[in-house]
Scaffold this motif. Structure first.
Motif, PDB file in Angstrom:
ATOM      1  N   HIS A   1       9.405  -0.321   9.245  1.00 48.82           N
ATOM      2  CA  HIS A   1       8.994  -1.688   9.538  1.00 48.82           C
ATOM      3  C   HIS A   1       7.564  -1.686  10.044  1.00 48.82           C
ATOM      4  CE1 HIS A   1       9.426  -1.118  13.946  1.00 48.82           C
ATOM      5  NE2 HIS A   1      10.447  -0.369  13.617  1.00 48.82           N
ATOM      6  N   GLY A   2       6.954  -2.847   9.975  1.00 50.41           N
ATOM      7  CA  GLY A   2       5.560  -2.958  10.357  1.00 50.41           C
ATOM      8  C   GLY A   2       4.693  -3.273   9.157  1.00 50.41           C
ATOM      9  N   GLN A   3       3.372  -3.087   9.330  1.00 53.26           N
ATOM     10  CA  GLN A   3       2.420  -3.392   8.277  1.00 53.26           C
ATOM     11  C   GLN A   3       1.811  -2.112   7.721  1.00 53.26           C
ATOM     12  OE1 GLN A   3      -0.427  -6.462   9.378  1.00 53.26           O
ATOM     13  NE2 GLN A   3       0.850  -7.047  11.117  1.00 53.26           N
ATOM     14  N   MET A   4       1.474  -2.129   6.443  1.00 50.65           N
ATOM     15  CA  MET A   4       0.739  -1.024   5.861  1.00 50.65           C
ATOM     16  C   MET A   4      -0.707  -1.125   6.338  1.00 50.65           C
ATOM     17  SD  MET A   4       2.220  -1.110   1.958  1.00 50.65           S
ATOM     18  CE  MET A   4       1.417   0.417   1.492  1.00 50.65           C
ATOM     19  N   PRO A   5      -1.302  -0.044   6.840  1.00 57.17           N
ATOM     20  CA  PRO A   5      -2.673  -0.119   7.359  1.00 57.17           C
ATOM     21  C   PRO A   5      -3.698  -0.211   6.238  1.00 57.17           C
ATOM     22  CG  PRO A   5      -1.842   2.122   7.484  1.00 57.17           C
ATOM     23  CD  PRO A   5      -0.684   1.269   7.048  1.00 57.17           C
ATOM     24  N   PRO A   6      -4.766  -0.967   6.429  1.00 54.10           N
ATOM     25  CA  PRO A   6      -5.788  -1.146   5.392  1.00 54.10           C
ATOM     26  C   PRO A   6      -6.428   0.157   4.915  1.00 54.10           C
ATOM     27  CG  PRO A   6      -6.049  -2.791   7.105  1.00 54.10           C
ATOM     28  CD  PRO A   6      -5.030  -1.813   7.612  1.00 54.10           C
ATOM     29  N   CYS A   7      -6.432   1.189   5.766  1.00 52.90           N
ATOM     30  CA  CYS A   7      -7.098   2.432   5.377  1.00 52.90           C
ATOM     31  C   CYS A   7      -6.371   3.150   4.250  1.00 52.90           C
ATOM     32  CB  CYS A   7      -7.251   3.360   6.574  1.00 52.90           C
ATOM     33  SG  CYS A   7      -5.707   3.729   7.432  1.00 52.90           S
ATOM     34  N   ILE A   8      -5.224   2.638   3.809  1.00 52.78           N
ATOM     35  CA  ILE A   8      -4.568   3.209   2.634  1.00 52.78           C
ATOM     36  C   ILE A   8      -5.498   3.155   1.429  1.00 52.78           C
ATOM     37  CG2 ILE A   8      -3.491   1.058   1.878  1.00 52.78           C
ATOM     38  CD1 ILE A   8      -1.044   2.632   1.073  1.00 52.78           C
ATOM     39  N   GLY A   9      -6.407   2.190   1.433  1.00 49.44           N
ATOM     40  CA  GLY A   9      -7.343   2.052   0.325  1.00 49.44           C
ATOM     41  C   GLY A   9      -8.327   3.196   0.210  1.00 49.44           C
TER      42      GLY A   9
ATOM     43  N   ASN B   1      13.234  -1.343  -0.263  1.00 46.96           N
ATOM     44  CA  ASN B   1      14.370  -1.497   0.644  1.00 46.96           C
ATOM     45  C   ASN B   1      14.053  -1.023   2.055  1.00 46.96           C
ATOM     46  OD1 ASN B   1      16.961  -2.358   1.264  1.00 46.96           O
ATOM     47  ND2 ASN B   1      17.876  -0.357   0.813  1.00 46.96           N
ATOM     48  N   ASN B   2      12.934  -1.502   2.578  1.00 42.36           N
ATOM     49  CA  ASN B   2      12.600  -1.290   3.974  1.00 42.36           C
ATOM     50  C   ASN B   2      12.407  -2.649   4.634  1.00 42.36           C
ATOM     51  OD1 ASN B   2      12.308   1.733   4.629  1.00 42.36           O
ATOM     52  ND2 ASN B   2      11.218   1.571   2.678  1.00 42.36           N
ATOM     53  N   GLN B   3      11.667  -2.697   5.712  1.00 45.97           N
ATOM     54  CA  GLN B   3      11.473  -3.951   6.432  1.00 45.97           C
ATOM     55  C   GLN B   3       9.988  -4.205   6.673  1.00 45.97           C
ATOM     56  OE1 GLN B   3      14.041  -4.057   9.934  1.00 45.97           O
ATOM     57  NE2 GLN B   3      15.515  -2.740   8.881  1.00 45.97           N
ATOM     58  N   LEU B   4       9.181  -3.924   5.670  1.00 46.15           N
ATOM     59  CA  LEU B   4       7.754  -4.179   5.794  1.00 46.15           C
ATOM     60  C   LEU B   4       7.491  -5.677   5.815  1.00 46.15           C
ATOM     61  CD1 LEU B   4       6.420  -1.521   3.266  1.00 46.15           C
ATOM     62  CD2 LEU B   4       6.842  -1.283   5.710  1.00 46.15           C
ATOM     63  N   TYR B   5       6.483  -6.086   6.564  1.00 50.55           N
ATOM     64  CA  TYR B   5       6.166  -7.502   6.636  1.00 50.55           C
ATOM     65  C   TYR B   5       4.670  -7.707   6.493  1.00 50.55           C
ATOM     66  CZ  TYR B   5       4.983  -6.493  11.535  1.00 50.55           C
ATOM     67  OH  TYR B   5       4.453  -5.974  12.677  1.00 50.55           O
ATOM     68  N   SER B   6       4.254  -8.937   6.596  1.00 52.48           N
ATOM     69  CA  SER B   6       2.891  -9.362   6.350  1.00 52.48           C
ATOM     70  C   SER B   6       2.613  -9.353   4.853  1.00 52.48           C
ATOM     71  CB  SER B   6       1.892  -8.479   7.106  1.00 52.48           C
ATOM     72  OG  SER B   6       0.593  -9.048   7.031  1.00 52.48           O
ATOM     73  N   GLN B   7       1.341  -9.361   4.468  1.00 49.80           N
ATOM     74  CA  GLN B   7       0.982  -9.491   3.065  1.00 49.80           C
ATOM     75  C   GLN B   7       0.766  -8.130   2.409  1.00 49.80           C
ATOM     76  OE1 GLN B   7      -2.290 -12.161   2.550  1.00 49.80           O
ATOM     77  NE2 GLN B   7      -1.379 -13.784   3.786  1.00 49.80           N
ATOM     78  N   ILE B   8       0.846  -8.116   1.076  1.00 48.83           N
ATOM     79  CA  ILE B   8       0.476  -6.919   0.329  1.00 48.83           C
ATOM     80  C   ILE B   8      -1.034  -6.761   0.432  1.00 48.83           C
ATOM     81  CG2 ILE B   8       0.415  -5.844  -1.947  1.00 48.83           C
ATOM     82  CD1 ILE B   8       2.959  -7.323  -2.629  1.00 48.83           C
ATOM     83  N   LEU B   9      -1.473  -5.591   0.811  1.00 49.67           N
ATOM     84  CA  LEU B   9      -2.882  -5.372   1.113  1.00 49.67           C
ATOM     85  C   LEU B   9      -3.764  -5.446  -0.125  1.00 49.67           C
ATOM     86  CD1 LEU B   9      -2.571  -2.372   3.594  1.00 49.67           C
ATOM     87  CD2 LEU B   9      -3.071  -4.747   4.157  1.00 49.67           C
TER      88      LEU B   9
ATOM     89  N   SER C   1      -6.736  -8.119  -6.445  1.00 50.98           N
ATOM     90  CA  SER C   1      -7.321  -6.780  -6.562  1.00 50.98           C
ATOM     91  C   SER C   1      -6.395  -5.789  -7.271  1.00 50.98           C
ATOM     92  CB  SER C   1      -7.669  -6.237  -5.170  1.00 50.98           C
ATOM     93  OG  SER C   1      -6.502  -6.149  -4.359  1.00 50.98           O
ATOM     94  N   LEU C   2      -5.091  -6.063  -7.305  1.00 52.77           N
ATOM     95  CA  LEU C   2      -4.183  -5.146  -8.009  1.00 52.77           C
ATOM     96  C   LEU C   2      -4.528  -5.044  -9.490  1.00 52.77           C
ATOM     97  CD1 LEU C   2      -0.537  -5.663  -6.661  1.00 52.77           C
ATOM     98  CD2 LEU C   2      -2.038  -3.689  -6.387  1.00 52.77           C
ATOM     99  N   SER C   3      -5.201  -6.051 -10.013  1.00 57.73           N
ATOM    100  CA  SER C   3      -5.603  -6.034 -11.413  1.00 57.73           C
ATOM    101  C   SER C   3      -6.654  -4.956 -11.686  1.00 57.73           C
ATOM    102  CB  SER C   3      -6.154  -7.405 -11.823  1.00 57.73           C
ATOM    103  OG  SER C   3      -5.192  -8.416 -11.599  1.00 57.73           O
ATOM    104  N   SER C   4      -7.232  -4.410 -10.610  1.00 55.29           N
ATOM    105  CA  SER C   4      -8.231  -3.346 -10.760  1.00 55.29           C
ATOM    106  C   SER C   4      -7.602  -1.960 -10.864  1.00 55.29           C
ATOM    107  CB  SER C   4      -9.201  -3.376  -9.571  1.00 55.29           C
ATOM    108  OG  SER C   4      -9.882  -4.618  -9.500  1.00 55.29           O
ATOM    109  N   CYS C   5      -6.305  -1.877 -10.685  1.00 53.96           N
ATOM    110  CA  CYS C   5      -5.602  -0.590 -10.816  1.00 53.96           C
ATOM    111  C   CYS C   5      -5.226  -0.403 -12.287  1.00 53.96           C
ATOM    112  CB  CYS C   5      -4.366  -0.563  -9.924  1.00 53.96           C
ATOM    113  SG  CYS C   5      -4.714  -0.746  -8.164  1.00 53.96           S
ATOM    114  N   PHE C   6      -6.197   0.045 -13.062  1.00 52.98           N
ATOM    115  CA  PHE C   6      -6.048   0.052 -14.516  1.00 52.98           C
ATOM    116  C   PHE C   6      -5.043   1.077 -15.027  1.00 52.98           C
ATOM    117  CE2 PHE C   6     -10.498  -1.495 -13.908  1.00 52.98           C
ATOM    118  CZ  PHE C   6     -10.261  -2.800 -14.301  1.00 52.98           C
TER     119      PHE C   6
END
Length: 271
Positions: free
Chosen positions: A50-58, A70-78, A105-110
């Motif tokens: 649970h929690g948010q994915m941190p922006p530094c994943i980028g 099937n977890n409990q992630l919340y907030s927006q998709i980064l 931005s997901l459209s940039s993941c070619f």
């Protein structure tokens, strides 16, 4: 799973891992992760995260796979996920607290081949470029609150096998490229507000095995079915505004296992 369990994991290449870890079920920032913890296994399904994915994943641009269903992630998709230009597989399904829009931005993941964002609380429209990756084979975004048209780019990939967009509030017709896809095997558009006539090309397909268009606003008649060698096994059309007669040639489709037409306005064919 605790920090100790992650410490016991063998180190793998960055391209095979999910960059973030969690401690006692909580996602922790990338900057806090060191050593073998950074190289946690990429399969983190049903672990109570649970929690948010941190922006530094980028920043982890060698990532090829993110598997967090099937977890409990919340907030927006980064939006930062769009920086992962080697990403091939993204599964964030069944995290019911993920809300907001699908980032453009997901459209940039070619290199994306699989996108599964189903069973969340996503809203807004599907980004126009989301169907454009040339190797995209699976697009699943069912069970959200998406609106607007299905992007015309969906269907442009010659590798496309499965498009499942059931249970949203999508409008408009089935895009031409999607209807004409020669590789598509599964198409699920159930329970939306789609309209227009049924594309005849869907009923001439040599690859389509499952066609689910139920609970929409489609009008007109069922197109003539002439390809008796069709691999179509499931044809689900109930609860639309279809008229005309049910084609008698359906009886020649030996592969059909399931056929539903109820809740339309068909006429009984005269003998």
């Amino acid at each position: 799973m605790t920090w100790k369990h992650y410490s016991a994991l063998s180190t793998t290449s960055q391209s095979q891992i999910l960059p973030d870890s969690y401690h006692h079920g909580r996602m922790i920032p990338c900057s806090s992760v060191v050593g073998p913890v950074l190289h946690a296994a990429s399969n983190l399904e049903s672990l109570g995260l649970h929690g948010q994915m941190p922006p530094c994943i980028g920043n982890l641009t060698f990532l090829k796979r993110i598997h967090l269903p099937n977890n409990q992630l919340y907030s927006q998709i980064l939006a930062e996920l769009g920086q992962l230009n080697r990403l091939r597989y993204l599964n964030l399904s069944s995290n019911n607290f993920i809300s907001g829009r699908i980032p453009e931005s997901l459209s940039s993941c070619f290199d994306l081949q699989v996108i599964d964002l189903s069973s969340n609380s996503l809203s807004g429209s599907i980004p126009e470029g989301l169907g454009s990756p040339s190797n995209l084979s699976v697009l699943r975004i069912s069970g959200n609150y998406l609106t607007g048209n299905i992007p015309i780019s969906v269907g442009s990939s010659s590798s496309l096998v499965s498009v499942i967009l059931n249970n949203n509030s999508l409008i408009g017709p089935v895009p031409l490229l999607l209807a004409n896809s020669w590789s598509l095997q599964l198409l699920g558009l159930r329970n939306n507000h789609l309209s227009g006539e049924l594309p005849s090309s869907l009923f001439k397909s040599t690859s389509l095995q499952m066609l689910v268009l139920a609970e929409n606003n489609f009008v007109g008649s069922i197109p003539v079915l002439s390809n008796i060698d069709s691999p179509l096994q499931y044809l689900i059309l109930q609860l639309n505004d279809l008229t005309g007669t049910i084609p008698s040639t359906l009886g020649n489709f030996t592969s059909l296992l399931w056929l539903t037409f109820g809740g339309n306005s068909f006429q009984v064919a005269s003998r």
